[in-house]
Design a protein around this motif. Structure first.
Motif, PDB file in Angstrom:
ATOM      1  N   VAL A  74       0.869  -1.175   0.000  1.00  0.00           N
ATOM      2  CA  VAL A  74       0.000   0.000   0.000  1.00  0.00           C
ATOM      3  C   VAL A  74       0.910   1.229   0.000  1.00  0.00           C
ATOM      4  O   VAL A  74       1.628   1.483   0.968  1.00  0.00           O
ATOM      5  N   ARG A  75       0.870   1.985  -1.087  1.00  0.00           N
ATOM      6  CA  ARG A  75       1.776   3.126  -1.242  1.00  0.00           C
ATOM      7  C   ARG A  75       1.143   4.451  -0.840  1.00  0.00           C
ATOM      8  O   ARG A  75       1.849   5.414  -0.536  1.00  0.00           O
ATOM      9  N   THR A  76      -0.199   4.490  -0.884  1.00  0.00           N
ATOM     10  CA  THR A  76      -0.906   5.743  -0.609  1.00  0.00           C
ATOM     11  C   THR A  76      -2.157   5.445   0.198  1.00  0.00           C
ATOM     12  O   THR A  76      -2.858   4.467  -0.066  1.00  0.00           O
ATOM     13  N   VAL A  77      -2.426   6.288   1.196  1.00  0.00           N
ATOM     14  CA  VAL A  77      -3.702   6.258   1.914  1.00  0.00           C
ATOM     15  C   VAL A  77      -4.314   7.642   1.811  1.00  0.00           C
ATOM     16  O   VAL A  77      -3.678   8.642   2.160  1.00  0.00           O
ATOM     17  N   VAL A  78      -5.550   7.708   1.326  1.00  0.00           N
ATOM     18  CA  VAL A  78      -6.290   8.958   1.251  1.00  0.00           C
ATOM     19  C   VAL A  78      -7.328   8.962   2.369  1.00  0.00           C
ATOM     20  O   VAL A  78      -8.161   8.059   2.452  1.00  0.00           O
ATOM     21  N   ASN A  79      -7.289   9.961   3.239  1.00  0.00           N
ATOM     22  CA  ASN A  79      -8.301  10.120   4.286  1.00  0.00           C
ATOM     23  C   ASN A  79      -9.400  11.047   3.795  1.00  0.00           C
ATOM     24  O   ASN A  79      -9.127  12.188   3.408  1.00  0.00           O
ATOM     25  N   THR A  80     -10.649  10.583   3.841  1.00  0.00           N
ATOM     26  CA  THR A  80     -11.766  11.407   3.384  1.00  0.00           C
ATOM     27  C   THR A  80     -12.137  12.490   4.386  1.00  0.00           C
ATOM     28  O   THR A  80     -12.740  13.494   4.011  1.00  0.00           O
ATOM     29  N   HIS A  81     -11.799  12.303   5.659  1.00  0.00           N
ATOM     30  CA  HIS A  81     -12.011  13.312   6.692  1.00  0.00           C
ATOM     31  C   HIS A  81     -11.300  12.830   7.950  1.00  0.00           C
ATOM     32  O   HIS A  81     -10.703  11.753   7.958  1.00  0.00           O
ATOM     33  N   HIS A  82     -11.376  13.610   9.034  1.00  0.00           N
ATOM     34  CA  HIS A  82     -10.501  13.351  10.177  1.00  0.00           C
ATOM     35  C   HIS A  82     -11.034  12.347  11.184  1.00  0.00           C
ATOM     36  O   HIS A  82     -10.279  11.915  12.063  1.00  0.00           O
ATOM     37  N   HIS A  83     -12.299  11.965  11.123  1.00  0.00           N
ATOM     38  CA  HIS A  83     -12.862  11.115  12.170  1.00  0.00           C
ATOM     39  C   HIS A  83     -12.070   9.825  12.335  1.00  0.00           C
ATOM     40  O   HIS A  83     -11.612   9.224  11.352  1.00  0.00           O
ATOM     41  N   GLY A  84     -11.965   9.389  13.584  1.00  0.00           N
ATOM     42  CA  GLY A  84     -11.073   8.288  13.909  1.00  0.00           C
ATOM     43  C   GLY A  84     -11.414   6.967  13.274  1.00  0.00           C
ATOM     44  O   GLY A  84     -10.524   6.131  13.074  1.00  0.00           O
ATOM     45  N   ASP A  85     -12.687   6.723  12.942  1.00  0.00           N
ATOM     46  CA  ASP A  85     -12.988   5.457  12.275  1.00  0.00           C
ATOM     47  C   ASP A  85     -12.350   5.410  10.892  1.00  0.00           C
ATOM     48  O   ASP A  85     -12.165   4.325  10.333  1.00  0.00           O
ATOM     49  N   HIS A  86     -11.972   6.558  10.350  1.00  0.00           N
ATOM     50  CA  HIS A  86     -11.330   6.608   9.038  1.00  0.00           C
ATOM     51  C   HIS A  86      -9.837   6.888   9.124  1.00  0.00           C
ATOM     52  O   HIS A  86      -9.147   6.797   8.102  1.00  0.00           O
TER      53      HIS A  86
END
Length: 312
Positions: A74-86
């Motif tokens: 896995v080279r990249t992780v995109v976070n859709t928002h800051h909430h901890g489940d994500h």
């Protein structure tokens, strides 16, 4: 399609579903508090993940599911928002660049380490290390997985949070919406904006997505946008009447029949949503600061004084 083991035997196991060639959704039932969806795209030289999971156990299970599909890192992780489940599981992606909106980084750092009490039932978080995005953007960034163009766009206003981004794959008409959309769960707007969320849904309609992976709940078509918009419109109408009558958000929620929305999971979110709607009726700008602890305390009160159910 594959599944992994989990520690709540009455819940279905998480599933990996290929929604388009090389594009996968990872679905975690039942989609209630802290049980989110993620996704990943497989390229010749690596994997790009959309979000992490809430706990160490759940994120390790997700990584194991990815490895069953591709042995590439896995080279990249995109976070859709800051909430901890994500985001809480970000730290387990040791070789990845963590990407997110600049406010996603700020808010993840401000929230800090996970906690349960006094608002949620106890959760076995694991040895979480807070790892916010360290490559940030202001408006949009484009990710290329081989020749496939993946557009990561900040939605431009507060909605679910102050820092929501979508992951849009125009060539495939596939949308990863983050928590802008819930399928079967109550939308949650306490940390964003009720009016802003309704505006953002209009923008989502304009994309022409055919396959939508919501932040929580099963894969859907574009009809899920209408479902969420109908709920938000209901909240706005309800808030207008309750505010005019001088009722508090908790009082209003207690005397309200949720009607068609009563079957959604986490129904106590109506109280938090009313707190946000009331603040906006009083003139607060979208995403403006309100007393989150007071709203969550009212949600627990609405839940009979019990901490909110959490099976993460």
């Amino acid at each position: 399609m594959s599944s992994t083991r989990h520690d709540h035997p009455h819940l279905p196991a998480p599933r990996v579903v290929e929604v388009s060639d090389g594009v996968y959704a990872y679905l975690q039932p039942d989609g209630s508090w802290w049980i989110n969806n993620t996704g990943f795209l497989v390229g010749r030289r690596g994997v790009a993940s959309i979000d992490a999971c809430s706990t160490e156990r759940r994120t390790r299970a997700y990584l194991a599911a990815v490895e069953k599909v591709s042995r590439q890192p896995v080279r990249t992780v995109v976070n859709t928002h800051h909430h901890g489940d994500h985001t809480f599981g970000n730290y387990l992606f040791r070789t990845a660049t963590i990407v997110g909106h600049e406010r996603t980084r700020q808010e993840a750092l401000a929230f800090g380490a996970p906690f349960s009490a006094p608002f949620w039932e106890e959760v076995e978080w694991g040895d979480i290390e807070v790892e916010p995005p360290f490559l940030t953007f202001t408006d949009a960034v484009t990710l290329h997985v081989d020749d496939l163009r993946v557009e990561v766009r900040h939605v431009g206003t507060a909605a679910h949070t102050t820092n929501d981004s979508i992951v849009w794959i125009p060539e495939r008409k596939v949308l990863f919406s983050g928590d802008l959309l819930f399928n079967g769960g109550t939308p949650f707007l306490l940390m964003g904006s009720v009016t802003g969320a309704l505006s953002v849904l209009e923008d989502l309609r304009g994309l022409g997505a055919e396959t939508i992976v919501p932040g929580h709940g099963d894969i859907a078509g574009p009809g899920v946008i209408d479902d969420v918009a109908r709920y938000i419109t209901y909240v706005l109408d309800l808030a207008g009447r309750g505010h005019a009558a001088g009722l508090s958000p908790l009082e209003l929620a207690r005397e309200t029949d949720l009607g068609e929305f009563a079957g959604l999971t986490d129904r106590e979110r109506i109280v938090g949503n009313l707190h946000r709607a009331y603040a906006e009726l009083d003139g607060l700008e979208p995403g403006g600061t309100i007393d989150l602890a007071a709203a969550l305390t009212d949600m627990v009160a609405y839940n009979g004084g019990r901490p909110l159910s959490c099976l993460a």
